[in-house]
Design a protein around this motif. Structure first.
Motif, PDB file in Angstrom:
ATOM      1  N   ILE A 199       0.839  -1.202   0.000  1.00 29.26           N
ATOM      2  CA  ILE A 199       0.000   0.000   0.000  1.00 29.26           C
ATOM      3  C   ILE A 199       0.871   1.248   0.000  1.00 29.26           C
ATOM      4  CG2 ILE A 199      -1.646   1.351   1.363  1.00 29.26           C
ATOM      5  CD1 ILE A 199      -2.741  -1.364   2.400  1.00 29.26           C
ATOM      6  N   ALA A 200       1.881   1.265   0.861  1.00 31.07           N
ATOM      7  CA  ALA A 200       2.758   2.430   0.967  1.00 31.07           C
ATOM      8  C   ALA A 200       3.520   2.681  -0.322  1.00 31.07           C
ATOM      9  CB  ALA A 200       3.730   2.241   2.132  1.00 31.07           C
ATOM     10  N   GLU A 201       4.055   1.639  -0.914  1.00 32.36           N
ATOM     11  CA  GLU A 201       4.833   1.807  -2.133  1.00 32.36           C
ATOM     12  C   GLU A 201       3.960   2.270  -3.294  1.00 32.36           C
ATOM     13  OE1 GLU A 201       8.072   1.924  -2.246  1.00 32.36           O
ATOM     14  OE2 GLU A 201       7.969   1.511  -0.078  1.00 32.36           O
ATOM     15  N   THR A 202       2.738   1.775  -3.359  1.00 31.40           N
ATOM     16  CA  THR A 202       1.809   2.231  -4.405  1.00 31.40           C
ATOM     17  C   THR A 202       1.515   3.713  -4.234  1.00 31.40           C
ATOM     18  OG1 THR A 202       0.781   0.044  -4.578  1.00 31.40           O
ATOM     19  CG2 THR A 202      -0.490   1.920  -5.409  1.00 31.40           C
ATOM     20  N   PHE A 203       1.293   4.131  -2.999  1.00 29.41           N
ATOM     21  CA  PHE A 203       1.030   5.547  -2.734  1.00 29.41           C
ATOM     22  C   PHE A 203       2.238   6.392  -3.130  1.00 29.41           C
ATOM     23  CE2 PHE A 203       0.938   9.387  -0.208  1.00 29.41           C
ATOM     24  CZ  PHE A 203      -0.377   9.790  -0.287  1.00 29.41           C
ATOM     25  N   LEU A 204       3.438   5.970  -2.748  1.00 31.51           N
ATOM     26  CA  LEU A 204       4.644   6.742  -3.055  1.00 31.51           C
ATOM     27  C   LEU A 204       4.908   6.806  -4.552  1.00 31.51           C
ATOM     28  CD1 LEU A 204       6.957   5.530  -0.155  1.00 31.51           C
ATOM     29  CD2 LEU A 204       5.960   7.817  -0.432  1.00 31.51           C
ATOM     30  N   ASP A 205       4.558   5.750  -5.290  1.00 35.60           N
ATOM     31  CA  ASP A 205       4.702   5.770  -6.736  1.00 35.60           C
ATOM     32  C   ASP A 205       3.816   6.841  -7.369  1.00 35.60           C
ATOM     33  OD1 ASP A 205       6.585   3.770  -6.769  1.00 35.60           O
ATOM     34  OD2 ASP A 205       5.147   2.161  -7.223  1.00 35.60           O
ATOM     35  N   MET A 206       2.692   7.129  -6.720  1.00 36.22           N
ATOM     36  CA  MET A 206       1.763   8.135  -7.249  1.00 36.22           C
ATOM     37  C   MET A 206       2.053   9.539  -6.728  1.00 36.22           C
ATOM     38  SD  MET A 206      -1.903   6.099  -7.253  1.00 36.22           S
ATOM     39  CE  MET A 206      -1.915   5.849  -5.462  1.00 36.22           C
ATOM     40  N   TRP A 207       2.983   9.656  -5.778  1.00 36.02           N
ATOM     41  CA  TRP A 207       3.272  10.970  -5.192  1.00 36.02           C
ATOM     42  C   TRP A 207       3.879  11.896  -6.257  1.00 36.02           C
ATOM     43  CZ3 TRP A 207       1.914  13.060  -0.648  1.00 36.02           C
ATOM     44  CH2 TRP A 207       2.511  14.265  -0.288  1.00 36.02           C
TER      45      TRP A 207
END
Length: 212
Positions: A199-207
């Motif tokens: 979840i965290a990595e997906t969010f950071l990819d979209m940052w």
């Protein structure tokens, strides 16, 4: 019996026997924190608290005040021990670093020794009983303080050019807060470490914007 073998009770007489039993106040507060965290303020009875803390009702009131005062002291402890990473995140050099530190810090807390999982603040901001309005407002105000600091940091990041001007900094900050809150809820609901990290990595990819 030699003087060396004498116990404090035998050397101190009745004065030693009458001395109140000492207790570790830090350990007692930590035990109270686990009770409040697991059961919420309304669900944590004084009886459950003193049993977990290993003290008497009289000692509770003499050392910590009433239940509400005890809870306030517990929240101070919770923030010192469990949320230091949040303040560290604000010191990161750019907005992406802030987001990364927050998300990874949240996961580290939830996959470490936290017992129970989830967020004590979220538990008490969402669940309360009639008559507990002052506690709910106390917790909400603390959450509002953190939210405002996060917004201010992302607004500074916008001025620094960390992400395109098409992104409104307040909304971006609140989106980040929602993501960290979501991780806490997911952890409290039993999500695995691998799921939380995904979840965290997906969010950071979209940052949006640059990365240090």
């Amino acid at each position: 019996m030699s003087e060396r073998d004498a116990t404090p009770a035998t050397t101190g007489g009745s004065a030693a026997r009458g001395r109140p039993r000492q207790f570790d106040s830090d350990a007692a507060l930590a035990a109270a924190m686990r009770v409040f965290w697991r059961h919420g303020y309304a669900g944590a009875s004084v009886g459950t608290l003193i049993e977990a803390m290993g003290i008497s009702r009289a000692t509770l009131y003499a050392s910590f005040g009433d239940k509400e005062n005890l809870f306030r002291k517990v929240m101070d402890l919770y923030e010192r021990e469990k949320t230091a990473y949040m303040l560290e995140a604000l010191d990161q050099p750019d907005a992406h670093g802030v987001a990364e530190h927050l998300l990874h810090g949240t996961i580290a807390l939830q996959t470490g020794t936290a017992d129970p999982k989830g967020s004590m603040g979220i538990v008490h901001s969402l669940s309360h009983a009639p008559g507990d309005e002052s506690i709910r407002e106390f917790v909400t105000e603390r959450g509002r303080y953190w939210r405002d600091r996060l917004i201010a940091r992302i607004e500074q990041a916008a001025r620094d050019g960390d992400f395109p001007p098409s992104y409104e900094p307040r909304s971006l900050a609140l989106t980040l807060k929602a993501a960290t809150d979501g991780l806490l809820v997911a952890a409290g609901s039993g999500a695995s470490e691998s799921e939380l990290r995904a979840i965290a990595e997906t969010f950071l990819d979209m940052w949006p914007g640059r990365r240090a």
